[in-house]
Structure formats: C-alpha cells, structure tokens
Design a protein around this motif. Structure first.
Motif, mmCIF file in Angstrom:
data_model
loop_
_atom_site.group_PDB
_atom_site.id
_atom_site.type_symbol
_atom_site.label_atom_id
_atom_site.label_comp_id
_atom_site.label_asym_id
_atom_site.label_seq_id
_atom_site.Cartn_x
_atom_site.Cartn_y
_atom_site.Cartn_z
ATOM 1 N N UNK A 190 6.951 1.438 10.006
ATOM 2 C CA UNK A 190 7.225 2.773 10.289
ATOM 3 C C UNK A 190 8.510 2.775 11.090
ATOM 4 N N UNK A 191 9.484 1.663 10.776
ATOM 5 C CA UNK A 191 10.818 1.424 11.112
ATOM 6 C C UNK A 191 11.650 1.600 10.057
ATOM 7 N N UNK A 192 12.975 1.592 10.184
ATOM 8 C CA UNK A 192 13.624 2.196 8.989
ATOM 9 C C UNK A 192 13.828 0.952 8.011
ATOM 10 N N UNK A 193 13.419 1.276 6.813
ATOM 11 C CA UNK A 193 13.220 0.068 5.836
ATOM 12 C C UNK A 193 14.283 0.299 4.472
ATOM 13 N N UNK A 194 14.737 -0.776 3.938
ATOM 14 C CA UNK A 194 15.833 -0.505 2.732
ATOM 15 C C UNK A 194 15.169 -1.564 1.869
ATOM 16 N N UNK A 195 13.829 -1.395 0.991
ATOM 17 C CA UNK A 195 13.416 -2.427 0.242
ATOM 18 C C UNK A 195 14.533 -2.511 -1.165
ATOM 19 N N UNK A 220 0.953 -1.244 -0.041
ATOM 20 C CA UNK A 220 0.016 0.046 -0.105
ATOM 21 C C UNK A 220 0.868 1.364 -0.090
ATOM 22 N N UNK A 221 1.836 1.245 -0.905
ATOM 23 C CA UNK A 221 2.862 2.298 -0.798
ATOM 24 C C UNK A 221 3.537 2.696 0.287
ATOM 25 N N UNK A 222 3.649 1.845 1.400
ATOM 26 C CA UNK A 222 4.221 2.195 2.705
ATOM 27 C C UNK A 222 5.749 1.716 2.727
ATOM 28 N N UNK A 223 6.601 1.296 1.725
ATOM 29 C CA UNK A 223 7.725 1.216 1.525
ATOM 30 C C UNK A 223 8.308 2.425 0.606
ATOM 31 N N UNK A 224 7.433 3.364 0.421
ATOM 32 C CA UNK A 224 8.031 4.619 -0.175
ATOM 33 C C UNK A 224 8.849 5.629 0.923
ATOM 34 N N UNK A 225 10.007 6.069 0.921
ATOM 35 C CA UNK A 225 11.006 6.669 1.982
ATOM 36 C C UNK A 225 12.041 7.565 1.154
#
Length: 402
Positions: free
Chosen positions: A293-298, A216-221
């Motif tokens: 909502x933690x630090x992600x690196x997809x 749901x777009x939640x990996x955009x950062x």
C-alpha cells in the motif's frame, strides 16, 4: 502478435526482390558479464555468475515503414548463483536466468509529426522511473503494445501507449510470482512541452498486473503526476541541471487494497569541465504501513534508482526516503578509451512512515569504450540498519554492438 511477426517476416523476405525499395540490415549485440553478490544472513552468502547474452535480428525499412525482428539468448557460463527460478534460494539473487526468446518484433510508421509502433517493443518513458526497459538485466523488459508519439506543434508532444502484455526479465521459464509475461490492460500517457528552461510533462500511468500469482493483483495501480526537467548553461564550461516531480498513486482495477500514496523528487547537479557534483531527495510514500500500500513502480527500470544493491525494487510497507549525493567525471577520451565515465554515489535510506533509518549505500562506476566494446566496472555496498541485511555486489561487464 502473430500478425506483427508475419508482417515483419514479409518485409524481410521481400528485401531481395525489391532491393530498390526495401533496405535490410542485420542487428546484433552481445554482452559478457561477471557478477558477484554477497549478502549476510543466508546459508551460502555468496553468488557468482558469468553470463553471456546475445541478440541478433534484422531491420527492414521502406519509406516511412520499418520492421524489426530480434531474438535473444542468455547462457550462464558460471552458474553458482540463484537466478530467481533455478538454483538454491539460500544464495543471493542474481536476476539473470538462462533464456531463449523473441526479444523484439515490431512494425513502425514514422513521419516528422507522428511515430506509431506496434508489436513487441522497448518502451522507456522519461527517466524510466515508472515505465522502462530494465536494460541492465540480461533479459530486459519489453511490451506487447501499440504506441503513438505525436508532435502536433513545435515543442509539444503526446506519447500514448496501450500495452496488453509485459515480457519480464524472468524469461521463458518464468513461473508463479516471477512469470515470463504479465497480461493486463495497461495505459501510459504523457503530454510534454519544451520550454527554454526545460521540459514540463504531465503523465498518467495505469498499470494492470492482471495475474493472481503476481502479488494477488496488488501491484495494479494508477499514478498521475507532473515532471519538470532541464539544463542551463551558465558559461561555456559550467552547466546546471535540475528536475522535480510529483505524483499520486492509488489502487486500480482488480487490486483488493484501497490506498493512496505520493511520490516526490527534487534533484540538481552542477557540471564544470566534465566534473559533476549533484544530489537529490526522492520519496516513495506510504499509506497505512501495510505491504503493497506504499508507492509501487513494478514497470520501472529499478536498477537506476535507490542504489544498485536492489534493496528497494519493491517499496517497503512504510515507504522509502532516499537522500543522495553523487560525484562524477566524464571525458571524451582518456588514453585508448573514449566516452569515459567515473561515478560515485552515496544514499541514505529512511522510511517515509515513522521515519526510521533503513541503511546506507555506496555505488562506484568506471566505464569507457574501446572500439565497439563498452567496458564497465561497478561496485555497490549496502550497510543495513533497520531494513534488509548487509549486501555487496561487484560487476565486470563487456558490451558490444554491430
């Protein structure tokens, strides 16, 4: 993309007619790998995969210009596993689905102070913690992008990329949250300067995962930070290596979550006559304890970090702290093998928020080259405490390149 493929084809076809100007050479590589994964808590707790991966193409060069086109195919000779798309999800995941695809199709212009690459390409920035090629997986990860690498002064380098599509490890059959490609307006920028004691770099990684099916777009950062890494020879046989990094991340573009989390890394190693002892501490921080909502690196090459059992490819809601130590030995030659490497690592994982013990992991590796073939044996064992379940993985791999 169509323009890139057409232009590359023109260069390749023109080779015989303009042999004095265009050099054409084949590019080929192959991989045979057996992987076994055992994971507690599943109906069928074991997976076995024997995969064959072949890549073939041509590289054409003329002056500062080059064109590279390469296709790849992955075949499962033994398919007793869940590949993320096919097979029973009651088995452990081995993320190497069968695939036939265009792997690379790029045009490149290279001079001493500037390199510009356009088309489908491999991108691996710094240590690949934020953007990488995921080379360990058979299908790897590539980018449809334009990249400029500029060196205006000695030691100073700017690396700028705009990527409009990410070709994932899931291949042509990718679907849903595991799509074959993920579109978006991605920007990667690093500015680095080489000093006598190491390279200092500032970076900005704007990741746009513009697909509703992908979380749901939640990996955009958007991540901004700095990294310092270097080595120092203490004597002819003793070498010290070190690195440190810090970054802050928040939501970007269509991400509906509003969060901020930090990344921290310190690492050091001492090598004496081929024997290396090292360790470090890496933290992917948390915000509210809410998923993603933690630090992600997809877009990272996740296999390189936080253990080979792949328990933390998606950072848990409470973040993760990785305290690790490693011991290794490298030799130019050992018996019939060259480039020999022996490696062992231990990881202790905790949550960043609330500081709970997740589990521990041991990784072992032995590799060496025999002629044109690289042979490697790996083992990973994750012992769970408060996160995931006990997992064991083993690999036997043969890599060959023309």
């Amino acid at each position: 993309m169509r323009i890139t493929v057409w232009a590359a084809t023109v260069l390749v076809v023109a080779g015989p007619a303009y042999a004095q100007q265009v050099t054409v050479k084949p590019v080929a590589e192959a991989r045979l790998r057996y992987e076994r994964a055992e994971q507690d808590g599943l109906t069928n707790d074991a997976s076995d995969a024997a995969t064959i991966r072949v890549r073939a193409g041509v590289l054409a060069t003329t002056g500062p210009w080059s064109a590279l086109v390469q296709a790849q195919g992955t075949l499962a000779a033994v398919d007793g596993y869940y590949d993320g798309l096919n097979g029973a999800a009651t088995r452990p995941l081995i993320a190497d689905p069968q695939n036939v695809a265009l792997y690379l199709a790029q045009l490149q212009y290279r001079r001493s102070a500037v390199t510009i690459t356009a088309g489908r390409q491999k991108i691996a920035l710094d240590d690949e913690r934020f953007v990488g090629n995921v080379a360990f997986r058979d299908n790897a990860q590539t980018f449809d992008a334009v990249r400029a690498e500029i060196t205006p002064l000695k030691g100073l380098k700017a690396d700028l990329t705009y990527a409009w599509d990410v070709r994932t490890i899931w291949g042509v059959d990718g679907v849903g949250a595991r799509q074959q490609d993920v579109g978006g307006k991605n920007f990667f920028a690093t500015l680095s300067y080489a000093t006598p004691i190491g390279t200092l770099a500032g970076f900005a990684y704007l990741v746009d995962q513009d697909e509703a099916a992908v979380q749901g777009y939640r990996l955009s950062s958007q991540s901004y930070g700095a990294r310092f890494a270097g080595t120092h020879a203490l004597s002819k046989v003793v070498k010290l290596s070190y690195q440190a990094s810090y970054a802050t991340q928040s939501d970007y573009r269509r991400n509906p979550s509003h969060y901020r989390a930090d990344y921290r890394l310190v690492d050091a190693g001492l090598e004496v006559s081929g024997v290396r002892l090292g360790g470090g501490y890496e933290v992917l921080g948390a915000d509210k304890g809410v998923a993603l909502t933690s630090f992600q690196t997809p877009l990272a090459t996740g296999f390189k970090f936080q253990g080979w059992a792949d328990k933390f490819l998606t950072t848990p809601a409470d973040g993760v702290r990785d305290l690790y130590a490693n011991l290794g030995y490298n030799a130019k030659r050992l018996g019939p093998f060259t480039g020999v490497s022996l490696h062992a690592a231990y990881h202790r994982f905790e949550s960043d928020r609330l500081v709970r013990h997740y589990g521990d992991e041991v990784n072992l590796l032995a590799s060496g080259r025999l002629g044109k073939t690289m042979i490697s044996v790996r083992y990973a064992q994750y012992d769970a405490d408060r996160f995931a379940t006990d997992t064991r993985k083993a690999w036997l791999q043969f890599d060959w390149a023309l």
